[in-house]
Scaffold this motif. Sequence first.
Motif, mmCIF file in Angstrom:
data_model
loop_
_atom_site.group_PDB
_atom_site.id
_atom_site.type_symbol
_atom_site.label_atom_id
_atom_site.label_comp_id
_atom_site.label_asym_id
_atom_site.label_seq_id
_atom_site.Cartn_x
_atom_site.Cartn_y
_atom_site.Cartn_z
ATOM 1 N N LEU A 189 0.288 -1.096 0.103
ATOM 2 C CA LEU A 189 -0.019 0.031 0.085
ATOM 3 C C LEU A 189 1.145 0.594 -0.038
ATOM 4 O O LEU A 189 0.740 2.119 0.388
ATOM 5 C CB LEU A 189 -1.122 0.109 1.515
ATOM 6 C CG LEU A 189 -1.566 -0.492 1.006
ATOM 7 C CD1 LEU A 189 -2.927 -1.238 2.522
ATOM 8 C CD2 LEU A 189 -2.808 -0.481 0.219
ATOM 9 N N HIS A 190 2.156 0.928 -0.006
ATOM 10 C CA HIS A 190 3.374 2.374 -0.144
ATOM 11 C C HIS A 190 2.892 3.530 -0.967
ATOM 12 O O HIS A 190 2.877 4.602 -0.647
ATOM 13 C CB HIS A 190 4.400 2.138 -0.510
ATOM 14 C CG HIS A 190 4.882 1.903 -2.034
ATOM 15 N ND1 HIS A 190 3.611 0.385 -2.759
ATOM 16 C CD2 HIS A 190 5.468 2.545 -2.575
ATOM 17 C CE1 HIS A 190 4.814 1.067 -3.631
ATOM 18 N NE2 HIS A 190 4.972 1.753 -4.111
ATOM 19 N N ASP A 191 2.000 3.412 -1.896
ATOM 20 C CA ASP A 191 1.480 4.218 -3.158
ATOM 21 C C ASP A 191 0.519 4.613 -2.962
ATOM 22 O O ASP A 191 -0.771 5.192 -4.226
ATOM 23 C CB ASP A 191 2.372 3.827 -3.856
ATOM 24 C CG ASP A 191 3.263 4.307 -4.366
ATOM 25 O OD1 ASP A 191 4.217 5.420 -3.687
ATOM 26 O OD2 ASP A 191 4.013 4.291 -5.701
ATOM 27 N N VAL A 192 -0.530 4.006 -1.807
ATOM 28 C CA VAL A 192 -1.956 4.315 -2.312
ATOM 29 C C VAL A 192 -2.389 5.716 -1.430
ATOM 30 O O VAL A 192 -3.591 6.436 -2.430
ATOM 31 C CB VAL A 192 -2.668 3.389 -0.424
ATOM 32 C CG1 VAL A 192 -2.663 3.997 0.926
ATOM 33 C CG2 VAL A 192 -4.347 3.221 -1.235
ATOM 34 N N ARG A 218 3.252 14.361 -2.220
ATOM 35 C CA ARG A 218 1.974 15.074 -1.162
ATOM 36 C C ARG A 218 1.476 13.101 -0.995
ATOM 37 O O ARG A 218 0.642 13.481 0.616
ATOM 38 C CB ARG A 218 0.682 16.101 -1.296
ATOM 39 C CG ARG A 218 0.508 16.941 -1.000
ATOM 40 C CD ARG A 218 -0.173 17.787 -1.339
ATOM 41 N NE ARG A 218 0.223 18.851 -1.802
ATOM 42 C CZ ARG A 218 -0.106 19.948 -2.853
ATOM 43 N NH1 ARG A 218 -1.430 19.222 -3.330
ATOM 44 N NH2 ARG A 218 0.335 21.447 -2.891
ATOM 45 N N HIS A 219 1.828 12.038 -2.120
ATOM 46 C CA HIS A 219 1.099 10.898 -1.295
ATOM 47 C C HIS A 219 1.896 10.334 -0.794
ATOM 48 O O HIS A 219 1.113 8.952 -0.047
ATOM 49 C CB HIS A 219 0.949 10.064 -3.094
ATOM 50 C CG HIS A 219 2.985 10.061 -3.357
ATOM 51 N ND1 HIS A 219 3.223 10.096 -3.371
ATOM 52 C CD2 HIS A 219 3.136 8.186 -3.043
ATOM 53 C CE1 HIS A 219 5.143 9.559 -3.344
ATOM 54 N NE2 HIS A 219 4.592 8.196 -2.871
ATOM 55 N N PRO A 220 2.824 9.749 -0.315
ATOM 56 C CA PRO A 220 2.315 9.086 1.111
ATOM 57 C C PRO A 220 2.198 9.868 2.332
ATOM 58 O O PRO A 220 1.478 9.369 3.077
ATOM 59 C CB PRO A 220 4.175 9.826 1.980
ATOM 60 C CG PRO A 220 4.879 10.619 0.324
ATOM 61 C CD PRO A 220 4.172 11.011 -0.105
ATOM 62 N N HIS A 242 6.618 7.207 5.265
ATOM 63 C CA HIS A 242 7.652 7.604 5.939
ATOM 64 C C HIS A 242 8.436 7.045 3.829
ATOM 65 O O HIS A 242 10.305 6.929 3.920
ATOM 66 C CB HIS A 242 8.434 7.440 6.630
ATOM 67 C CG HIS A 242 8.166 8.230 7.456
ATOM 68 N ND1 HIS A 242 7.827 9.608 7.704
ATOM 69 C CD2 HIS A 242 7.129 7.742 9.141
ATOM 70 C CE1 HIS A 242 7.607 10.012 8.567
ATOM 71 N NE2 HIS A 242 6.804 9.177 9.652
ATOM 72 N N HIS A 243 8.324 5.946 3.319
ATOM 73 C CA HIS A 243 9.165 5.381 1.790
ATOM 74 C C HIS A 243 9.077 6.421 1.803
ATOM 75 O O HIS A 243 10.539 5.883 0.263
ATOM 76 C CB HIS A 243 7.477 4.210 1.657
ATOM 77 C CG HIS A 243 6.969 4.862 0.634
ATOM 78 N ND1 HIS A 243 5.795 5.952 0.866
ATOM 79 C CD2 HIS A 243 7.148 4.952 -1.117
ATOM 80 C CE1 HIS A 243 4.946 6.026 -0.781
ATOM 81 N NE2 HIS A 243 6.128 5.887 -1.873
ATOM 82 N N HIS A 244 9.761 7.427 1.173
ATOM 83 C CA HIS A 244 10.507 8.343 0.583
ATOM 84 C C HIS A 244 11.120 9.493 0.698
ATOM 85 O O HIS A 244 12.033 9.982 0.467
ATOM 86 C CB HIS A 244 9.501 9.547 -0.405
ATOM 87 C CG HIS A 244 8.569 8.557 -1.448
ATOM 88 N ND1 HIS A 244 10.003 8.449 -2.704
ATOM 89 C CD2 HIS A 244 7.848 8.480 -2.114
ATOM 90 C CE1 HIS A 244 8.623 7.658 -3.667
ATOM 91 N NE2 HIS A 244 7.227 7.580 -3.139
ATOM 92 N N GLU A 245 11.184 8.898 2.841
ATOM 93 C CA GLU A 245 12.629 9.300 3.289
ATOM 94 C C GLU A 245 13.708 8.894 2.516
ATOM 95 O O GLU A 245 14.461 7.809 1.640
ATOM 96 C CB GLU A 245 12.068 9.236 4.667
ATOM 97 C CG GLU A 245 10.964 9.742 4.991
ATOM 98 C CD GLU A 245 10.425 10.481 6.017
ATOM 99 O OE1 GLU A 245 11.711 11.820 5.648
ATOM 100 O OE2 GLU A 245 9.588 11.056 6.616
#
Length: 345
Positions: A189-192, A218-220, A242-245
């Motif tokens: 679901l990381h990009d839900v 803004r998607h995260p 936090h998957h784009h940290e």
Amino acid sequence: MPRVLVADGDPLIRRLLRRCLETDGYEVAEAEDGAGALRAIRENQAFDVLVTDQALASLTGVELIAIVQEIDPALPCLICTGKGDLELATVAMEAGAVGFVMRPFRPDHVRVAVQRAVERRRLVRETVRLRLAAPMLERFTTILANTIEAKDSQTQRHCERLVRLSDALASELGLDRQLRATVRLGACLHDVGKVGVPDLLLRKTGRLSADEWDVLRRHPEIGASLLADIDAWVEVRAIIRHHHERFDGSGYPSALAGYAIPLGARIVAVVDAFDVMRSGRPYRAARPLEQAVEELRRHRASQFDPDCVDAFLEMLAREQDGIDAVGVPTRSGLLVDELHRLRQR
Ligand SMILES: [Fe+2]
């Protein structure tokens, strides 16, 4: 209403137990011997507890318990024992009994023993239900994620690859079963949150403007807020948020650095980047394996957790299946050697 089967050759004892249990709201069925008890269980497996005497006509109570455990291992069985009959209690436990009802019967003892057995039955059922529900939930989540992804790009099955590889990396890092399940859901679901990003933006093949990047970034947070009501998903939400940290603190949305980034998010970041590089995006062509590996190595400890990168490359190098799983053409052994060489450079 919990159902209790009482197996005893003495009608007076059966009546006594029935009266005691019915007073507490149980539904009671009776069997006068072992064969009758087995017949009742086989014909109607809806009992919650079996209470049996040892001295039955066709089977001993212990024999009955052993057979019942083969028919329904989750059915709690209690054996009636006299005071000091420790040997019988021990043998019955070995056969699968979960407790005993002491003779001469005292209503309070009978109630406590049966109540505990019913509670045990409920917990076993709940555990089985959760075990069955968990894979279904994961499957449903994958379908949902693939549906959302379909609006993002032509890349098919990105989520499924991500789930598989994130799970493998989590395992490589020594995470336990429960944490791995969290990582799988987070990966899926990381990009839900992309449901909140306009389709035109997601499908744009040219370069994004600064404003467009702001929207996409803004998607995260959108994704995490979409799942805010699921109390049990605190850690799943953390992965999504936090998957784009980046490991050096230059990522978004919170500019977390190093080990302040949840481990699940660090895992997903590596696997997601790898799979995006390998499969390409509307605005970027797919890259060869060597380049993708080199890119992970180049950004080890800046963009990515170095331990996650090392473990991932180790895993790729070792697992031929893992390489197949991301669609890389394999040349028996050669590719593995090549990866080792790249990793050691
Ligand atoms: Fe993302």
